[in-house]
Design an enzyme around this catalytic site. Structure first.
Site, PDB file in Angstrom:
ATOM      1  N   CYS A  14       0.841  -1.195   0.000  1.00  0.00           N
ATOM      2  CA  CYS A  14       0.000   0.000   0.000  1.00  0.00           C
ATOM      3  C   CYS A  14       0.873   1.241   0.000  1.00  0.00           C
ATOM      4  CB  CYS A  14      -0.864   0.038   1.253  1.00  0.00           C
ATOM      5  SG  CYS A  14      -2.016  -1.331   1.363  1.00  0.00           S
ATOM      6  N   GLY A  40       0.206  -0.075  -5.053  1.00  0.00           N
ATOM      7  CA  GLY A  40      -1.103  -0.723  -4.926  1.00  0.00           C
ATOM      8  C   GLY A  40      -2.012  -0.310  -6.053  1.00  0.00           C
ATOM      9  N   ASN A 114      -0.393   1.431   5.789  1.00  0.00           N
ATOM     10  CA  ASN A 114       0.531   0.636   4.983  1.00  0.00           C
ATOM     11  C   ASN A 114       1.245  -0.305   5.941  1.00  0.00           C
ATOM     12  OD1 ASN A 114       3.678   1.327   3.262  1.00  0.00           O
ATOM     13  ND2 ASN A 114       2.354  -0.451   3.157  1.00  0.00           N
ATOM     14  N   GLY A 115       1.088  -1.603   5.727  1.00  0.00           N
ATOM     15  CA  GLY A 115       1.705  -2.582   6.617  1.00  0.00           C
ATOM     16  C   GLY A 115       0.726  -3.687   6.923  1.00  0.00           C
ATOM     17  N   CYS A 248      12.174  -2.717   6.081  1.00  0.00           N
ATOM     18  CA  CYS A 248      12.073  -3.774   5.069  1.00  0.00           C
ATOM     19  C   CYS A 248      13.128  -3.609   3.982  1.00  0.00           C
ATOM     20  CB  CYS A 248      10.683  -3.738   4.433  1.00  0.00           C
ATOM     21  SG  CYS A 248      10.521  -4.873   3.053  1.00  0.00           S
ATOM     22  N   TYR A 254      13.104  -4.437  -4.516  1.00  0.00           N
ATOM     23  CA  TYR A 254      12.050  -4.476  -5.520  1.00  0.00           C
ATOM     24  C   TYR A 254      10.963  -3.414  -5.378  1.00  0.00           C
ATOM     25  CZ  TYR A 254       7.807  -6.108  -7.833  1.00  0.00           C
ATOM     26  OH  TYR A 254       6.664  -6.174  -8.570  1.00  0.00           O
ATOM     27  N   SER A 295      12.248  -3.800 -12.783  1.00  0.00           N
ATOM     28  CA  SER A 295      12.904  -3.793 -11.478  1.00  0.00           C
ATOM     29  C   SER A 295      14.339  -4.295 -11.533  1.00  0.00           C
ATOM     30  CB  SER A 295      12.088  -4.617 -10.483  1.00  0.00           C
ATOM     31  OG  SER A 295      11.767  -5.866 -11.036  1.00  0.00           O
ATOM     32  N   ASP A 357      17.734 -10.275 -12.561  1.00  0.00           N
ATOM     33  CA  ASP A 357      16.383 -10.037 -12.037  1.00  0.00           C
ATOM     34  C   ASP A 357      16.492  -9.844 -10.525  1.00  0.00           C
ATOM     35  OD1 ASP A 357      13.666  -9.680 -11.994  1.00  0.00           O
ATOM     36  OD2 ASP A 357      13.154 -11.684 -12.718  1.00  0.00           O
ATOM     37  N   ASP A 358      15.384  -9.363  -9.918  1.00  0.00           N
ATOM     38  CA  ASP A 358      15.444  -9.047  -8.487  1.00  0.00           C
ATOM     39  C   ASP A 358      14.999 -10.203  -7.605  1.00  0.00           C
ATOM     40  OD1 ASP A 358      12.426  -8.706  -7.993  1.00  0.00           O
ATOM     41  OD2 ASP A 358      12.858  -7.459  -9.723  1.00  0.00           O
ATOM     42  N   CYS A 394       6.236 -13.067   3.897  1.00  0.00           N
ATOM     43  CA  CYS A 394       6.291 -11.837   4.676  1.00  0.00           C
ATOM     44  C   CYS A 394       4.997 -11.692   5.465  1.00  0.00           C
ATOM     45  CB  CYS A 394       6.461 -10.635   3.753  1.00  0.00           C
ATOM     46  SG  CYS A 394       6.427  -9.077   4.650  1.00  0.00           S
ATOM     47  N   CYS A 445      14.951  -5.470   8.302  1.00  0.00           N
ATOM     48  CA  CYS A 445      14.357  -6.802   8.326  1.00  0.00           C
ATOM     49  C   CYS A 445      14.840  -7.557   7.092  1.00  0.00           C
ATOM     50  CB  CYS A 445      12.832  -6.681   8.288  1.00  0.00           C
ATOM     51  SG  CYS A 445      12.005  -8.284   8.141  1.00  0.00           S
ATOM     52  N   CYS A 448      12.465 -12.705   5.113  1.00  0.00           N
ATOM     53  CA  CYS A 448      12.081 -13.587   4.004  1.00  0.00           C
ATOM     54  C   CYS A 448      13.302 -14.303   3.412  1.00  0.00           C
ATOM     55  CB  CYS A 448      11.290 -12.828   2.939  1.00  0.00           C
ATOM     56  SG  CYS A 448      12.001 -11.274   2.466  1.00  0.00           S
TER      57      CYS A 448
HETATM   58 FE1  SF4 Z   1      10.502  -6.974   3.929  1.00  0.00          FE
HETATM   59 FE2  SF4 Z   1      11.012  -9.591   3.714  1.00  0.00          FE
HETATM   60 FE3  SF4 Z   1      10.933  -8.411   6.128  1.00  0.00          FE
HETATM   61 FE4  SF4 Z   1       8.690  -8.707   4.703  1.00  0.00          FE
HETATM   62  S1  SF4 Z   1       9.956 -10.351   5.556  1.00  0.00           S
HETATM   63  S2  SF4 Z   1       9.332  -6.874   5.838  1.00  0.00           S
HETATM   64  S3  SF4 Z   1       9.448  -8.446   2.593  1.00  0.00           S
HETATM   65  S4  SF4 Z   1      12.408  -7.999   4.448  1.00  0.00           S
END
Ligand code: SF4
Length: 472
Positions: A14, A40, A114-115, A248, A254, A295, A357-358, A394, A445, A448
């Site tokens: 978002c 979005g 957003n989140g 993030c 991306y 991207s 690619d990403d 995620c 973070c 993932c």
């Molecule tokens: Fe970002 Fe991956 Fe953490 Fe989700 S899990 S907030 S996509 S780094």
């Protein structure tokens, strides 16, 4: 094109935009949302304040479809907030389109989010048992209910009350007739920036929204900060406990637009450094570096610069693909991918190609792109991915497929290479990603890629998992 093909990528989440004290507030919010459209595409909405009342316009679709000159004319006033949405929690229908509006004894209040809240469903069940009636399936509505039930005297205190009960990712904008309030969760998962324009204050998910309206970037809303705009000016509060930030990192890989400054860094420059690191970690003898647009472009430029292998736009993207199109009855090879990407035979024929690619999500699209590049005569195809393998979903606001559908979660790099039918495949290492992000990378973070989630989610709640890991 099957759903699987269409969705073989992480989806955006978002975008939020707000403006305080500008006579053109609704129109500028429209433009701000236009700049944030990549975050979005399912719904868009704006709320403005006129004569002490909130005016709401929301609809399903892209910003330009939802807001006609007629709808924009109905929005008046010098303060507004707006939202573009891709459903992360909650289904895709108008009741979930934001901003959501609350009428309570304190007056009217609108919210954009957003989140993703990891404990929203548990709170919702508890509230429903106590008689609360929800009108949407969005996790954001939980915040409104908690605010409405708070005994706090002011909006600010009711927001703090509510947010102390939720966990997860939130960059939020609230608008009441006399206040615009911006809040970022204590870990700062999602970006949120403050800008200035002709005496007005602007807040947006990404700074590219400031550029479009001619606003100047001032600073980011800090993790755990609440910024209150009112006739008294700007006030900053830190009502939450201090947490280790977890911004993030995938915003760089991306999500964010390359022309944005996110978390204090240029997205384009970080992306280029991802490509440089990748070239150093996984060099290859080749004739051309070709990005998977859009991207992959910045990372491919970085790869090309660091390796000395010439960069070419060997794949061309069709930017005008709508969400729905008529699929031909006759089977056409690689149709699903071809509708978006087309290889340039004259550039690729006879060449050893590095395809940058990403990410690889399920692997279906990547396999078709490799095959498409071979079909126009590439001698070799070497795939390079500008982040580590995605091994977990995620829970913080990015729409990801089930863990079982993530090819990186269940296959080795060699198995993925075989699946793609590539001559070689390499991902950037976590250390390479952190070097590209640079100083302060501990504040990010990367769950993932590592499966180490900074905010725990209730794994035992199967309903909760159903909410976040939406089967397609
Ligand atoms: Fe970002 Fe991956 Fe953490 Fe989700 S899990 S907030 S996509 S780094």
């Amino acid at each position: 094109m099957s759903d699987t093909e269409r969705d073989d990528h992480f989806h955006d989440h978002c975008g939020v935009f707000g403006i305080w004290n500008h006579d053109e507030a609704p129109n500028l919010t429209y433009l701000g949302l236009y700049a944030l459209q990549h975050r979005g595409q399912e719904s868009a909405g704006i709320v403005s304040v006129h004569d002490g009342r909130l005016l709401v316009e929301r609809g399903m679709g892209m910003v330009a479809d939802v807001f006609t000159p007629g709808t924009l004319k109905r929005l008046k006033g010098n303060r507004a907030i707006g939202h573009v949405r891709y459903s992360t929690a909650g289904e895709s229908h108008l009741a979930n389109a934001q901003p959501l509006k609350l009428d309570s004894y304190r007056g009217e209040m609108a919210i954009c989010h957003n989140g993703n809240l990891v404990n929203a469903l548990l709170i919702r069940y508890a509230l429903e048992r106590q008689g609360s009636i929800f009108t949407s399936t969005s996790d954001t509505e939980v915040i409104l209910h908690l605010m409405a039930r708070s005994g706090a005297r002011t909006w600010e205190d009711s927001i703090v009350d509510a947010l102390r009960q939720v966990n997860g990712a939130y960059s939020l904008l609230f608008l009441s007739p006399d206040r615009l309030i911006a809040v970022r969760d204590p870990r700062g998962f999602r970006p949120l920036s403050i800008g200035a324009l002709d005496g007005a204050t602007v807040i947006a998910s990404e700074t590219c929204a400031f550029d479009l309206i001619g606003a100047r970037f001032v600073r980011d809303v800090e993790p755990g900060e609440m910024v209150v705009l009112s006739d008294r000016g700007i006030e900053s509060h830190k009502p939450f406990g201090v947490e280790q930030p977890a911004q993030c990192v995938f915003e760089y890989v991306y999500f964010s637009r390359p022309d944005s400054e996110v978390f204090g860094r240029s997205v384009s420059l970080v992306r280029e450094r991802l490509g440089q690191e990748l070239a150093r970690e996984a060099p290859v003898e080749a004739d051309l570096v070709v990005p998977v647009p859009d991207s992959g472009v910045s990372a491919a430029l970085g790869f090309s610069g660091a390796s000395g292998i010439p960069f070419q736009m060997g794949l061309v993207r069709n930017h005008y693909v709508g969400r729905t199109f008529i699929e031909p009855r006759q089977a056409i090879r690689h149709f699903g991918v071809k509708i978006k990407l087309n290889p340039v035979r004259r550039l690729i024929e006879g060449k050893r190609v590095v395809l940058v690619d990403d990410s690889i999500v399920r692997g279906t699209t990547s396999r078709k792109i490799v095959s498409m590049v071979r079909s126009v005569g590439a001698r070799e195809v070497h795939v390079r991915i500008s982040c580590p393998p995605t091994i977990g979903p995620c829970y913080y606001g990015i729409d990801t497929p089930l863990r079982s559908e993530l090819i990186g979660a269940s296959h080795t790099v060699e198995e993925i290479r075989q699946h793609l039918r590539a001559d070689s495949l390499a991902y950037l290492s976590l250390e390479g990603l952190q070097r590209a992000v640079g100083e302060g990378h501990q504040a990010f973070c990367n769950a993932c890629y590592t499966d180490k989630y900074p905010v725990p989610f209730p794994r035992e709640e199967t309903a909760q998992l159903r909410l976040f890991e939406k089967p397609r």
